[in-house]
Design a protein around this motif. Structure first.
Motif, PDB file in Angstrom:
ATOM      1  N   THR A 135      67.067  97.307  31.378  1.00  0.00           N
ATOM      2  CA  THR A 135      67.248  96.374  30.258  1.00  0.00           C
ATOM      3  C   THR A 135      66.750  97.043  28.985  1.00  0.00           C
ATOM      4  N   VAL A 136      67.531  96.912  27.921  1.00  0.00           N
ATOM      5  CA  VAL A 136      67.060  97.308  26.593  1.00  0.00           C
ATOM      6  C   VAL A 136      67.098  96.067  25.706  1.00  0.00           C
ATOM      7  N   VAL A 137      65.998  95.855  24.993  1.00  0.00           N
ATOM      8  CA  VAL A 137      65.851  94.700  24.102  1.00  0.00           C
ATOM      9  C   VAL A 137      65.682  95.229  22.684  1.00  0.00           C
ATOM     10  N   CYS A 138      66.382  94.623  21.741  1.00  0.00           N
ATOM     11  CA  CYS A 138      66.220  95.025  20.334  1.00  0.00           C
ATOM     12  C   CYS A 138      66.461  93.780  19.484  1.00  0.00           C
ATOM     13  N   LEU A 139      65.388  93.143  19.093  1.00  0.00           N
ATOM     14  CA  LEU A 139      65.499  91.839  18.424  1.00  0.00           C
ATOM     15  C   LEU A 139      65.201  91.953  16.927  1.00  0.00           C
ATOM     16  N   GLY A 140      66.041  91.277  16.140  1.00  0.00           N
ATOM     17  CA  GLY A 140      65.760  91.157  14.715  1.00  0.00           C
ATOM     18  C   GLY A 140      65.671  92.478  13.980  1.00  0.00           C
ATOM     19  N   PHE A 141      66.443  93.457  14.398  1.00  0.00           N
ATOM     20  CA  PHE A 141      66.360  94.796  13.780  1.00  0.00           C
ATOM     21  C   PHE A 141      67.691  95.258  13.194  1.00  0.00           C
ATOM     22  N   LEU A 142      68.794  94.838  13.789  1.00  0.00           N
ATOM     23  CA  LEU A 142      70.091  95.398  13.402  1.00  0.00           C
ATOM     24  C   LEU A 142      70.423  95.160  11.923  1.00  0.00           C
ATOM     25  N   HIS A 143      69.912  94.046  11.362  1.00  0.00           N
ATOM     26  CA  HIS A 143      70.220  93.753   9.954  1.00  0.00           C
ATOM     27  C   HIS A 143      69.472  94.684   8.992  1.00  0.00           C
ATOM     28  N   LEU A 144      68.540  95.493   9.530  1.00  0.00           N
ATOM     29  CA  LEU A 144      67.859  96.491   8.693  1.00  0.00           C
ATOM     30  C   LEU A 144      68.664  97.791   8.639  1.00  0.00           C
ATOM     31  N   VAL A 145      69.648  97.887   9.515  1.00  0.00           N
ATOM     32  CA  VAL A 145      70.264  99.177   9.812  1.00  0.00           C
ATOM     33  C   VAL A 145      71.641  99.302   9.141  1.00  0.00           C
ATOM     34  N   GLU A 146      71.872 100.470   8.520  1.00  0.00           N
ATOM     35  CA  GLU A 146      73.156 100.691   7.831  1.00  0.00           C
ATOM     36  C   GLU A 146      74.305 100.893   8.818  1.00  0.00           C
ATOM     37  N   ASP A 147      73.976 101.413  10.004  1.00  0.00           N
ATOM     38  CA  ASP A 147      75.025 101.766  10.967  1.00  0.00           C
ATOM     39  C   ASP A 147      74.780 101.038  12.300  1.00  0.00           C
ATOM     40  N   PRO A 148      75.104  99.736  12.356  1.00  0.00           N
ATOM     41  CA  PRO A 148      74.801  98.974  13.570  1.00  0.00           C
ATOM     42  C   PRO A 148      75.538  99.498  14.804  1.00  0.00           C
ATOM     43  N   ALA A 149      76.767  99.970  14.619  1.00  0.00           N
ATOM     44  CA  ALA A 149      77.515 100.470  15.786  1.00  0.00           C
ATOM     45  C   ALA A 149      76.822 101.723  16.331  1.00  0.00           C
ATOM     46  N   GLY A 150      76.346 102.589  15.416  1.00  0.00           N
ATOM     47  CA  GLY A 150      75.633 103.797  15.840  1.00  0.00           C
ATOM     48  C   GLY A 150      74.368 103.442  16.603  1.00  0.00           C
ATOM     49  N   LEU A 151      73.641 102.438  16.101  1.00  0.00           N
ATOM     50  CA  LEU A 151      72.405 102.052  16.792  1.00  0.00           C
ATOM     51  C   LEU A 151      72.726 101.498  18.181  1.00  0.00           C
ATOM     52  N   LEU A 152      73.760 100.655  18.257  1.00  0.00           N
ATOM     53  CA  LEU A 152      74.118 100.096  19.575  1.00  0.00           C
ATOM     54  C   LEU A 152      74.462 101.215  20.557  1.00  0.00           C
ATOM     55  N   ALA A 153      75.143 102.238  20.074  1.00  0.00           N
ATOM     56  CA  ALA A 153      75.487 103.363  20.963  1.00  0.00           C
ATOM     57  C   ALA A 153      74.216 104.044  21.473  1.00  0.00           C
ATOM     58  N   HIS A 154      73.230 104.242  20.574  1.00  0.00           N
ATOM     59  CA  HIS A 154      71.943 104.821  20.986  1.00  0.00           C
ATOM     60  C   HIS A 154      71.287 103.967  22.055  1.00  0.00           C
ATOM     61  N   LEU A 155      71.296 102.661  21.814  1.00  0.00           N
ATOM     62  CA  LEU A 155      70.600 101.755  22.731  1.00  0.00           C
ATOM     63  C   LEU A 155      71.305 101.715  24.087  1.00  0.00           C
ATOM     64  N   ARG A 156      72.617 101.678  24.050  1.00  0.00           N
ATOM     65  CA  ARG A 156      73.380 101.638  25.318  1.00  0.00           C
ATOM     66  C   ARG A 156      73.140 102.893  26.140  1.00  0.00           C
ATOM     67  N   ALA A 157      72.954 104.019  25.433  1.00  0.00           N
ATOM     68  CA  ALA A 157      72.743 105.285  26.147  1.00  0.00           C
ATOM     69  C   ALA A 157      71.445 105.258  26.959  1.00  0.00           C
ATOM     70  N   GLN A 158      70.542 104.351  26.628  1.00  0.00           N
ATOM     71  CA  GLN A 158      69.274 104.268  27.362  1.00  0.00           C
ATOM     72  C   GLN A 158      69.425 103.504  28.677  1.00  0.00           C
ATOM     73  N   LEU A 159      70.571 102.831  28.840  1.00  0.00           N
ATOM     74  CA  LEU A 159      70.742 101.964  30.019  1.00  0.00           C
ATOM     75  C   LEU A 159      71.247 102.730  31.239  1.00  0.00           C
ATOM     76  N   ARG A 160      70.745 102.304  32.393  1.00  0.00           N
ATOM     77  CA  ARG A 160      71.322 102.767  33.656  1.00  0.00           C
ATOM     78  C   ARG A 160      72.629 102.026  33.904  1.00  0.00           C
ATOM     79  N   PRO A 161      73.479 102.550  34.790  1.00  0.00           N
ATOM     80  CA  PRO A 161      74.669 101.783  35.164  1.00  0.00           C
ATOM     81  C   PRO A 161      74.238 100.413  35.677  1.00  0.00           C
ATOM     82  N   GLY A 162      74.924  99.379  35.226  1.00  0.00           N
ATOM     83  CA  GLY A 162      74.560  98.007  35.629  1.00  0.00           C
ATOM     84  C   GLY A 162      73.498  97.399  34.734  1.00  0.00           C
ATOM     85  N   GLY A 163      72.983  98.186  33.781  1.00  0.00           N
ATOM     86  CA  GLY A 163      71.934  97.678  32.894  1.00  0.00           C
ATOM     87  C   GLY A 163      72.493  96.761  31.813  1.00  0.00           C
TER      88      GLY A 163
END
Ligand code: SAM
Length: 220
Positions: A135-163
């Protein structure tokens, strides 16, 4: 409620080159006070801290393996769920002050339960092997970020399959909330305000919204 000392046995791990002095250092106490206020959340964002805590609990209940919280702040919404869970949990943030306060909030008496680590880390340069977390949790942060899609890609990369990824972001939704977001943007505190529809189109995901907070739950 909080002093400046860390609960006994707690170490804030850091990375070479990551000094103190992150933007939120020195503001942890003020942020922490404001974010927990029901009245502030209702008036400014038409939300409730209970919504944030319920989403955090959903994230904790989603799996049993390692959990990573990115830009965890003072753990205002997540502390109760993390304290009562047995999951290996990494609480990370760029600001050491915010992490110190998160550690104090997560402590039961003077101790934090085994299995919780505090790691000073940049969300865009995470020091963990890809595919390490259920599980990756990221709360109340995306609105600070210029590149939300880029951040989501970073976060997804931390997940195991099925995560699963659990993410929330303030969005322009109500007249008052939008005025406030615009003000914060002019003050250099947040990225240009986006609506939930804009966030959906930028990230290619469906977000659900309550008041000015948008929520995303995503599996891989
Ligand atoms: C608005 S607060 C949200 C904190 C918390 N997740 C919550 O819901 O209360 C934003 C947090 O992002 C952290 N932050 C800002 N830039 C960051 C970065 N580049 N990497 C990691 N954390 C960052 C700040 O230190 C702060 O704790």
């Amino acid at each position: 409620m909080f002093g400046s000392t860390l609960p006994s046995g707690v170490v804030i791990e850091t990375q070479p080159g990551l000094d103190p002095g992150a933007r939120y250092d020195g503001r942890a106490a003020g942020y922490d006070w404001l974010i927990g206020l029901g009245l502030y959340n209702r008036l400014a964002w038409s939300t409730s801290p209970r919504d944030y805590a319920a989403f955090a609990q959903q994230a904790v209940d989603s799996r049993t393996g390692p959990l990573l919280d990115v830009a965890a702040g003072t753990a205002a919404a997540t502390a109760q769920a993390y304290r009562s869970s047995t999951r290996p949990t990494i609480v990370s943030d760029r600001s050491r002050d915010m992490l110190a306060r998160a550690a104090q909030r997560l402590a039961d008496g003077d101790r934090v339960r085994p299995g919780i680590r505090f790691v000073q880390a940049d969300a865009f340069d995470l020091p963990f092997a890809p595919g390490s977390f259920d599980t990756v949790v990221c709360l109340g942060f995306l609105h600070l970020v210029e590149d939300p899609a880029g951040l989501l890609a970073h976060l997804r990369a931390q997940l195991r399959p099925g995560g699963r990824l659990f993410c929330s972001s303030l969005v322009a939704a109500t007249p008052r909330g939008t005025r406030y977001l615009n003000l914060l943007h002019r003050a250099g505190e947040v990225a240009p305000p986006r609506t939930a529809d804009e966030l959906a189109s930028i990230t290619g995901q469906t977000w659900r919204r309550r008041g000015s907070m948008a929520y995303l739950e995503l599996g891989i």
